[in-house]
Every structure is written in C-alpha cells, then in structure tokens.
Design a protein around this motif. Sequence first.
Motif, PDB file in Angstrom:
ATOM      1  N   VAL A  81       2.136  -1.898  -8.803  1.00 13.96           N
ATOM      2  CA  VAL A  81       3.248  -2.298  -9.601  1.00 13.96           C
ATOM      3  C   VAL A  81       4.093  -1.308  -9.807  1.00 13.96           C
ATOM      4  O   VAL A  81       3.726   0.102 -10.177  1.00 13.96           O
ATOM      5  CB  VAL A  81       2.776  -2.633 -11.003  1.00 13.96           C
ATOM      6  CG1 VAL A  81       3.648  -3.155 -12.021  1.00 13.96           C
ATOM      7  CG2 VAL A  81       1.809  -4.042 -10.814  1.00 13.96           C
ATOM      8  N   ASN A  82       5.276  -1.369  -9.562  1.00 15.21           N
ATOM      9  CA  ASN A  82       6.404  -0.325  -9.670  1.00 15.21           C
ATOM     10  C   ASN A  82       7.428  -0.685 -10.490  1.00 15.21           C
ATOM     11  O   ASN A  82       8.228  -1.492 -10.140  1.00 15.21           O
ATOM     12  CB  ASN A  82       6.841   0.126  -8.408  1.00 15.21           C
ATOM     13  CG  ASN A  82       7.524   1.619  -8.382  1.00 15.21           C
ATOM     14  OD1 ASN A  82       7.707   2.158  -9.682  1.00 15.21           O
ATOM     15  ND2 ASN A  82       7.741   2.176  -7.213  1.00 15.21           N
ATOM     16  N   ARG A  83       7.767   0.022 -11.591  1.00 16.37           N
ATOM     17  CA  ARG A  83       8.843  -0.394 -12.463  1.00 16.37           C
ATOM     18  C   ARG A  83      10.169   0.694 -12.060  1.00 16.37           C
ATOM     19  O   ARG A  83       9.760   1.680 -12.285  1.00 16.37           O
ATOM     20  CB  ARG A  83       8.598  -0.363 -13.817  1.00 16.37           C
ATOM     21  CG  ARG A  83       9.941  -0.499 -14.858  1.00 16.37           C
ATOM     22  CD  ARG A  83       9.468  -0.724 -16.378  1.00 16.37           C
ATOM     23  NE  ARG A  83      10.662  -1.025 -16.988  1.00 16.37           N
ATOM     24  CZ  ARG A  83      11.387  -0.321 -17.676  1.00 16.37           C
ATOM     25  NH1 ARG A  83      11.427   0.980 -17.452  1.00 16.37           N
ATOM     26  NH2 ARG A  83      12.281  -0.813 -18.480  1.00 16.37           N
ATOM     27  N   PHE A  84      11.234  -0.009 -11.726  1.00 16.08           N
ATOM     28  CA  PHE A  84      12.445   0.778 -11.156  1.00 16.08           C
ATOM     29  C   PHE A  84      13.632   0.866 -12.444  1.00 16.08           C
ATOM     30  O   PHE A  84      13.803  -0.680 -12.786  1.00 16.08           O
ATOM     31  CB  PHE A  84      13.051   0.299 -10.161  1.00 16.08           C
ATOM     32  CG  PHE A  84      12.166   0.539  -8.763  1.00 16.08           C
ATOM     33  CD1 PHE A  84      12.155   1.579  -8.022  1.00 16.08           C
ATOM     34  CD2 PHE A  84      11.229  -0.731  -8.458  1.00 16.08           C
ATOM     35  CE1 PHE A  84      11.397   1.611  -6.978  1.00 16.08           C
ATOM     36  CE2 PHE A  84      10.811  -0.493  -7.227  1.00 16.08           C
ATOM     37  CZ  PHE A  84      10.602   0.660  -6.671  1.00 16.08           C
ATOM     38  N   THR A  85      13.901   1.691 -12.941  1.00 15.30           N
ATOM     39  CA  THR A  85      15.222   1.949 -13.755  1.00 15.30           C
ATOM     40  C   THR A  85      16.424   2.453 -13.107  1.00 15.30           C
ATOM     41  O   THR A  85      16.458   3.355 -12.209  1.00 15.30           O
ATOM     42  CB  THR A  85      14.859   2.860 -14.837  1.00 15.30           C
ATOM     43  OG1 THR A  85      13.808   2.263 -15.726  1.00 15.30           O
ATOM     44  CG2 THR A  85      15.839   2.859 -15.983  1.00 15.30           C
TER      45      THR A  85
END
Length: 128
Positions: free
Chosen positions: A17-21
């Motif tokens: 899981v990778n959250r990108f901003t």
Amino acid sequence: MPLPEPNDPDSGSVTFVNRFTLVGSAAEFEAAFAETAEFLCRRRGFRSHSLLAPAADDGATEGPPSYVNIAVWDDEACFRDALAHPEFPAHAKGLRALATSEPALYRARQVRVAPRSARTEGSGVRET
C-alpha cells in the motif's frame, strides 16, 4: 482484484500500500504511474494492483491531491525482487518527481466478502 487468502497468516501473499501526495500534475502522475505499473505487472509474483483517487471532488479533501496504490504479490521475496530490478530505480525517480509517498507492506489478517445477494441487491452490479 484477487483477494488475499482469507485469514491465513502463513499464505505468503503480501499487499503493498502506497499513498502518494502530488507535487506535480495529476495527468503527469497518472501517466508515470501507468508506465511503472506496466513494468511491475511483468515481474514474477505480481498479482494485481489498483490505483485509487478520492471519490469526492467536492473540496472536502484538504491539501494537495492524493492517490493510493494497492498491489498484491505472491510473497515478499517477489516484491523485493521487483524493486531490485535494474530498471526499477528510473520508474521510482519519475514518480518521486511528481509525488511524495508513504509505502508499507502488509499481510492479510482478515478478509470478508459480501454474500452474493448483498453484492448485487440494489447496487447496480450486473452479473455476467
């Protein structure tokens, strides 16, 4: 997306899981991500991925736009091998130019699937 093996901590499968901003444009990020995903889907052990964007476009989300990537791999070794591939750093560099990220690797502990009737009743889902 295939589900991890339900309630089996010894199954070996992992979910990345990778959250990108975003710091760049959404269109540029999505194009770069598509290239990276195409590269990764050809690696041994890759099962599936979903790139998610916030559902509401009503201004309720504060700050810069963000995305979440969810990828399922056969096991951690396959995931690590994909990241160690000589071509991967160029993909990562391209994404880092457009977004910051918060990556983490997870193992399924509990999985629930709605009964068939709950998935289709009033949901607009059509059975094929």
